[in-house]
Design a protein around this motif. Sequence first.
Motif, PDB file in Angstrom:
ATOM      1  N   ILE A  72     -18.262  -7.786   4.611  1.00 29.72           N
ATOM      2  CA  ILE A  72     -17.265  -6.714   4.536  1.00 29.72           C
ATOM      3  C   ILE A  72     -15.859  -7.294   4.421  1.00 29.72           C
ATOM      4  CG2 ILE A  72     -16.256  -4.767   5.791  1.00 29.72           C
ATOM      5  CD1 ILE A  72     -19.039  -4.329   7.044  1.00 29.72           C
ATOM      6  N   ARG A  73     -15.531  -8.247   5.270  1.00 31.55           N
ATOM      7  CA  ARG A  73     -14.183  -8.813   5.277  1.00 31.55           C
ATOM      8  C   ARG A  73     -13.885  -9.602   4.001  1.00 31.55           C
ATOM      9  NH1 ARG A  73     -13.818 -12.575   9.701  1.00 31.55           N
ATOM     10  NH2 ARG A  73     -16.047 -12.336  10.074  1.00 31.55           N
ATOM     11  N   ARG A  74     -14.903 -10.266   3.453  1.00 32.46           N
ATOM     12  CA  ARG A  74     -14.692 -11.098   2.259  1.00 32.46           C
ATOM     13  C   ARG A  74     -14.463 -10.252   1.009  1.00 32.46           C
ATOM     14  NH1 ARG A  74     -18.714 -14.436   2.988  1.00 32.46           N
ATOM     15  NH2 ARG A  74     -20.274 -13.074   2.008  1.00 32.46           N
ATOM     16  N   ASN A  75     -15.043  -9.043   0.974  1.00 33.60           N
ATOM     17  CA  ASN A  75     -15.020  -8.251  -0.263  1.00 33.60           C
ATOM     18  C   ASN A  75     -14.246  -6.936  -0.163  1.00 33.60           C
ATOM     19  OD1 ASN A  75     -16.824  -9.917  -2.022  1.00 33.60           O
ATOM     20  ND2 ASN A  75     -18.285  -9.497  -0.392  1.00 33.60           N
ATOM     21  N   ARG A  76     -13.466  -6.758   0.889  1.00 33.84           N
ATOM     22  CA  ARG A  76     -12.693  -5.522   0.982  1.00 33.84           C
ATOM     23  C   ARG A  76     -11.519  -5.578   0.005  1.00 33.84           C
ATOM     24  NH1 ARG A  76     -10.296  -6.433   7.147  1.00 33.84           N
ATOM     25  NH2 ARG A  76      -9.299  -8.454   6.732  1.00 33.84           N
ATOM     26  N   ILE A  77     -11.173  -4.405  -0.521  1.00 33.14           N
ATOM     27  CA  ILE A  77     -10.109  -4.316  -1.515  1.00 33.14           C
ATOM     28  C   ILE A  77      -9.013  -3.380  -1.009  1.00 33.14           C
ATOM     29  CG2 ILE A  77     -11.582  -4.834  -3.479  1.00 33.14           C
ATOM     30  CD1 ILE A  77     -11.776  -1.845  -4.001  1.00 33.14           C
ATOM     31  N   THR A  78      -7.769  -3.652  -1.411  1.00 34.67           N
ATOM     32  CA  THR A  78      -6.627  -2.821  -1.014  1.00 34.67           C
ATOM     33  C   THR A  78      -6.473  -1.680  -2.013  1.00 34.67           C
ATOM     34  OG1 THR A  78      -5.530  -4.771  -0.091  1.00 34.67           O
ATOM     35  CG2 THR A  78      -4.160  -2.840  -0.525  1.00 34.67           C
ATOM     36  N   SER A  79      -6.270  -0.489  -1.479  1.00 33.45           N
ATOM     37  CA  SER A  79      -6.155   0.684  -2.351  1.00 33.45           C
ATOM     38  C   SER A  79      -4.814   0.669  -3.073  1.00 33.45           C
ATOM     39  CB  SER A  79      -6.274   1.971  -1.524  1.00 33.45           C
ATOM     40  OG  SER A  79      -5.181   2.073  -0.616  1.00 33.45           O
ATOM     41  N   ARG A  80      -4.773   1.195  -4.291  1.00 38.97           N
ATOM     42  CA  ARG A  80      -3.548   1.272  -5.076  1.00 38.97           C
ATOM     43  C   ARG A  80      -2.713   2.469  -4.621  1.00 38.97           C
ATOM     44  NH1 ARG A  80      -5.679   0.192 -11.274  1.00 38.97           N
ATOM     45  NH2 ARG A  80      -6.532  -1.907 -10.897  1.00 38.97           N
ATOM     46  N   ARG A  81      -1.414   2.291  -4.632  1.00 40.24           N
ATOM     47  CA  ARG A  81      -0.497   3.364  -4.210  1.00 40.24           C
ATOM     48  C   ARG A  81       0.336   3.762  -5.420  1.00 40.24           C
ATOM     49  NH1 ARG A  81       0.139   3.938   1.257  1.00 40.24           N
ATOM     50  NH2 ARG A  81      -1.132   2.533   2.518  1.00 40.24           N
ATOM     51  N   ASN A  82       0.015   4.895  -5.994  1.00 38.13           N
ATOM     52  CA  ASN A  82       0.706   5.374  -7.197  1.00 38.13           C
ATOM     53  C   ASN A  82       1.965   6.175  -6.867  1.00 38.13           C
ATOM     54  OD1 ASN A  82      -1.260   4.252  -8.849  1.00 38.13           O
ATOM     55  ND2 ASN A  82      -2.599   6.021  -8.557  1.00 38.13           N
ATOM     56  N   SER A  83       1.978   6.841  -5.754  1.00 34.06           N
ATOM     57  CA  SER A  83       3.112   7.696  -5.392  1.00 34.06           C
ATOM     58  C   SER A  83       4.250   6.861  -4.819  1.00 34.06           C
ATOM     59  CB  SER A  83       2.678   8.758  -4.373  1.00 34.06           C
ATOM     60  OG  SER A  83       3.784   9.498  -3.934  1.00 34.06           O
ATOM     61  N   THR A  84       5.454   7.156  -5.233  1.00 35.94           N
ATOM     62  CA  THR A  84       6.619   6.431  -4.711  1.00 35.94           C
ATOM     63  C   THR A  84       6.896   6.781  -3.260  1.00 35.94           C
ATOM     64  OG1 THR A  84       8.049   8.202  -5.555  1.00 35.94           O
ATOM     65  CG2 THR A  84       7.706   6.278  -6.968  1.00 35.94           C
ATOM     66  N   THR A  85       6.363   7.918  -2.827  1.00 37.03           N
ATOM     67  CA  THR A  85       6.589   8.313  -1.430  1.00 37.03           C
ATOM     68  C   THR A  85       5.501   7.779  -0.514  1.00 37.03           C
ATOM     69  OG1 THR A  85       5.381  10.382  -1.787  1.00 37.03           O
ATOM     70  CG2 THR A  85       7.766  10.414  -2.133  1.00 37.03           C
ATOM     71  N   ASP A  86       4.461   7.278  -1.101  1.00 36.86           N
ATOM     72  CA  ASP A  86       3.355   6.774  -0.291  1.00 36.86           C
ATOM     73  C   ASP A  86       3.644   5.326   0.092  1.00 36.86           C
ATOM     74  OD1 ASP A  86       1.028   6.563   1.050  1.00 36.86           O
ATOM     75  OD2 ASP A  86      -0.274   6.494  -0.718  1.00 36.86           O
ATOM     76  N   ILE A  87       4.540   5.146   1.007  1.00 30.66           N
ATOM     77  CA  ILE A  87       5.017   3.824   1.408  1.00 30.66           C
ATOM     78  C   ILE A  87       4.466   3.500   2.793  1.00 30.66           C
ATOM     79  CG2 ILE A  87       7.039   2.409   1.895  1.00 30.66           C
ATOM     80  CD1 ILE A  87       8.616   4.177   0.011  1.00 30.66           C
ATOM     81  N   ILE A  88       4.045   2.275   2.985  1.00 29.16           N
ATOM     82  CA  ILE A  88       3.528   1.853   4.288  1.00 29.16           C
ATOM     83  C   ILE A  88       4.664   1.819   5.286  1.00 29.16           C
ATOM     84  CG2 ILE A  88       2.356  -0.006   5.514  1.00 29.16           C
ATOM     85  CD1 ILE A  88       1.159  -0.855   2.858  1.00 29.16           C
ATOM     86  N   GLY A  89       4.409   2.378   6.447  1.00 30.40           N
ATOM     87  CA  GLY A  89       5.439   2.424   7.486  1.00 30.40           C
ATOM     88  C   GLY A  89       5.784   1.060   8.039  1.00 30.40           C
ATOM     89  N   CYS A  90       6.897   1.017   8.779  1.00 31.73           N
ATOM     90  CA  CYS A  90       7.384  -0.241   9.359  1.00 31.73           C
ATOM     91  C   CYS A  90       7.018  -0.303  10.834  1.00 31.73           C
ATOM     92  CB  CYS A  90       8.902  -0.339   9.181  1.00 31.73           C
ATOM     93  SG  CYS A  90       9.617  -1.867   9.840  1.00 31.73           S
TER      94      CYS A  90
END
Length: 434
Positions: free
Chosen positions: A48-66
């Motif tokens: 699981i850890r070796r093959n997990r993928i990060t999801s794409r973020r298309n929206s400009t408002t969909d920003i990861i919090g700090c």
Amino acid sequence: MKNKNANKGKHLTLEDRHNIEDALSQKFTLKAIADRLEKDPTTISKEIRRNRITSRRNSTTDIIGCEKRRECTMKNICSKSCHHLCKKCPTLNCLKICPNYSPITCQTLLRFPHVCNGCARINGCRSEKQYYRAKVADANYQDLLKSSREGIDIMPHELSKLDDLISPLVLKGQSLAHIFANHHDEIPCSERTLYNYFDQNILTARNIDLPRKVKYKPRKKAPDQAKRAQPHRLGRTYDDFKAFIELNPETSVVEMDTVYGRKSGKVLLTFFFRKCSLMIAFLMESCTQECVKTAIDRIYDELGTDVFRNSFPVILTDNGSEFKSPESIEYDAKGLERTKVFYCDPMSSYQKPHIEKNHEYIRYILPKGRTFKTLTQEKVTLAMNHINSAARASLNGTTPFKLAQLLLDASLLEKLSLIEIPADEVHLKPALLK
């Protein structure tokens, strides 16, 4: 009942990976997934850890919090006219340029299940999202499986050392069998691996430098033809030869043939001793019965009656016109029998394959079409010494000369000026005679 160790040591399949993806969506525990696939839990966790993928973020408002948002006191980052604290910015655009920005890491990603599959808080989460997808994981596995078999299993400094040893000897005309027989302690791989290295062009020498790296054409079967009765063949056919050897199985056989330069010029009369693979050659002015008789008389006088009879008890040759006077070969000037001559069937050179094959070594030094006009017997003997000093895979890495020392009369080698060439000095190129 299934054997729990049935899948032990086996790689995960695409079906196994689909089962993992489904189990993660249904919030199965790590142990439950491992039991379901009959694998160790560590194997599932690593997969699981070796093959997990990060999801794409298309929206400009969909920003990861700090992570520092709550205690952040910075303002005026986006413009001097903005008097809001950055942590209260409704657009979160300041996160893109803030030097202290540190994205939130979800604690779920740090422990099992390590991915967001089946997470109930996925919609309102501002952390980076990672997923396990069976098809992506299987594609990664196939790529890894392929790449792990590419390239060569040798360190750069070892390859450089191997190249320094192999390439100079190959460029001198030595075969890999000869090199491997004399340097096997210094070569960190098998002979087959050496050929693979040449196929991959990773050494200075190339396939074209290998004397025997060629494809052989399939042998054509000669059509059945009525054999004409020829006087020289009476009692000396190949069937007569087989019958004689069956009655005298310990008798040594010598194959005889000729090698041409250009037409109507000098030729080589060659002899091949089957029991030790030694080949000798004698220069003749032309390819005639008289020249063959003269050459054999010269060998007979040089060796003496006893040594000649012991060394040449049976001679097998083809139906060339130069050999169609068997009595002149079989009997000396006093009429005493010195050898027996037998002939292969017409168009059947494969019945004396050893000398035909061994002529390749002569062609390494004297290519087809080259005139023998400047040849002398001393040069021919030099070429034979180098050829007989080349190690052969068919002889388990030894040389014809070493076997001849054991199996032939010692005086034959001495009287014909046959000497062994040191392994690293063997030269099988035209430059040898220049």
